[in-house]
Motif scaffolding. Sequence first.
Motif, PDB file in Angstrom:
ATOM      1  N   GLU A   1      28.238  57.282  37.509  1.00  0.00           N
ATOM      2  CA  GLU A   1      27.814  58.594  37.025  1.00  0.00           C
ATOM      3  C   GLU A   1      27.818  59.599  38.153  1.00  0.00           C
ATOM      4  O   GLU A   1      27.338  59.324  39.246  1.00  0.00           O
ATOM      5  CB  GLU A   1      26.403  58.513  36.448  1.00  0.00           C
ATOM      6  CG  GLU A   1      26.323  57.743  35.160  1.00  0.00           C
ATOM      7  CD  GLU A   1      24.963  57.877  34.518  1.00  0.00           C
ATOM      8  OE1 GLU A   1      23.974  58.164  35.230  1.00  0.00           O
ATOM      9  OE2 GLU A   1      24.896  57.686  33.310  1.00  0.00           O
ATOM     10  N   GLY A   2      28.339  60.772  37.873  1.00  0.00           N
ATOM     11  CA  GLY A   2      28.396  61.843  38.861  1.00  0.00           C
ATOM     12  C   GLY A   2      29.558  61.646  39.813  1.00  0.00           C
ATOM     13  O   GLY A   2      30.209  60.608  39.836  1.00  0.00           O
TER      14      GLY A   2
ATOM     15  N   ASP B   1      33.025  59.861  37.955  1.00  0.00           N
ATOM     16  CA  ASP B   1      32.133  59.958  36.804  1.00  0.00           C
ATOM     17  C   ASP B   1      32.803  59.451  35.531  1.00  0.00           C
ATOM     18  O   ASP B   1      33.941  59.811  35.225  1.00  0.00           O
ATOM     19  CB  ASP B   1      31.713  61.411  36.604  1.00  0.00           C
ATOM     20  CG  ASP B   1      30.695  61.576  35.497  1.00  0.00           C
ATOM     21  OD1 ASP B   1      29.729  60.793  35.460  1.00  0.00           O
ATOM     22  OD2 ASP B   1      30.869  62.497  34.657  1.00  0.00           O
TER      23      ASP B   1
ATOM     24  N   TYR C   1      28.172  55.299  45.815  1.00  0.00           N
ATOM     25  CA  TYR C   1      27.383  55.097  44.604  1.00  0.00           C
ATOM     26  C   TYR C   1      26.300  54.078  44.881  1.00  0.00           C
ATOM     27  O   TYR C   1      26.528  53.093  45.590  1.00  0.00           O
ATOM     28  CB  TYR C   1      28.263  54.616  43.451  1.00  0.00           C
ATOM     29  CG  TYR C   1      29.124  55.711  42.876  1.00  0.00           C
ATOM     30  CD1 TYR C   1      28.692  56.460  41.791  1.00  0.00           C
ATOM     31  CD2 TYR C   1      30.355  56.012  43.433  1.00  0.00           C
ATOM     32  CE1 TYR C   1      29.472  57.481  41.273  1.00  0.00           C
ATOM     33  CE2 TYR C   1      31.146  57.023  42.921  1.00  0.00           C
ATOM     34  CZ  TYR C   1      30.697  57.760  41.841  1.00  0.00           C
ATOM     35  OH  TYR C   1      31.468  58.771  41.335  1.00  0.00           O
TER      36      TYR C   1
ATOM     37  N   ARG D   1      24.842  55.720  40.359  1.00  0.00           N
ATOM     38  CA  ARG D   1      24.920  57.175  40.419  1.00  0.00           C
ATOM     39  C   ARG D   1      25.409  57.575  41.804  1.00  0.00           C
ATOM     40  O   ARG D   1      25.092  56.928  42.786  1.00  0.00           O
ATOM     41  CB  ARG D   1      23.528  57.749  40.138  1.00  0.00           C
ATOM     42  CG  ARG D   1      23.469  59.237  40.045  1.00  0.00           C
ATOM     43  CD  ARG D   1      23.714  59.651  38.631  1.00  0.00           C
ATOM     44  NE  ARG D   1      23.889  61.090  38.563  1.00  0.00           N
ATOM     45  CZ  ARG D   1      23.556  61.782  37.526  1.00  0.00           C
ATOM     46  NH1 ARG D   1      23.039  61.221  36.473  1.00  0.00           N
ATOM     47  NH2 ARG D   1      23.785  63.075  37.511  1.00  0.00           N
TER      48      ARG D   1
END
Length: 96
Positions: free
Chosen positions: A29-30, A34, A69, A94
């Motif tokens: 995520e991000g 992502d 991450y 993330r």
Amino acid sequence: MDTRPRVYGSDADDSDPYARPGRTYVALEGGPLDGLLADATGWSAAEVAEGAALIAEHGGYGAGGRALYGPATADPPTCGRGKATPLTGDQKFRIS
């Protein structure tokens, strides 16, 4: 169009670039990766806690840079740093 998330590292011309049964994945995520899944099959608890530096072709430093991450934390996102939450038995990573 298939809406399943692709697996990080799969080739653009791969006929089945999606999650496979019997494997363990983390959702990214991000950042530049992502929406992709990273194959974490066989990762130890220490490796999951450490996170991963994944090669990203589209990032702030150009092709070949690394996107860092990390695993879930209880802290809310601040200053561009984020947290991850569980995803149906799999963990989300993330951008950190």
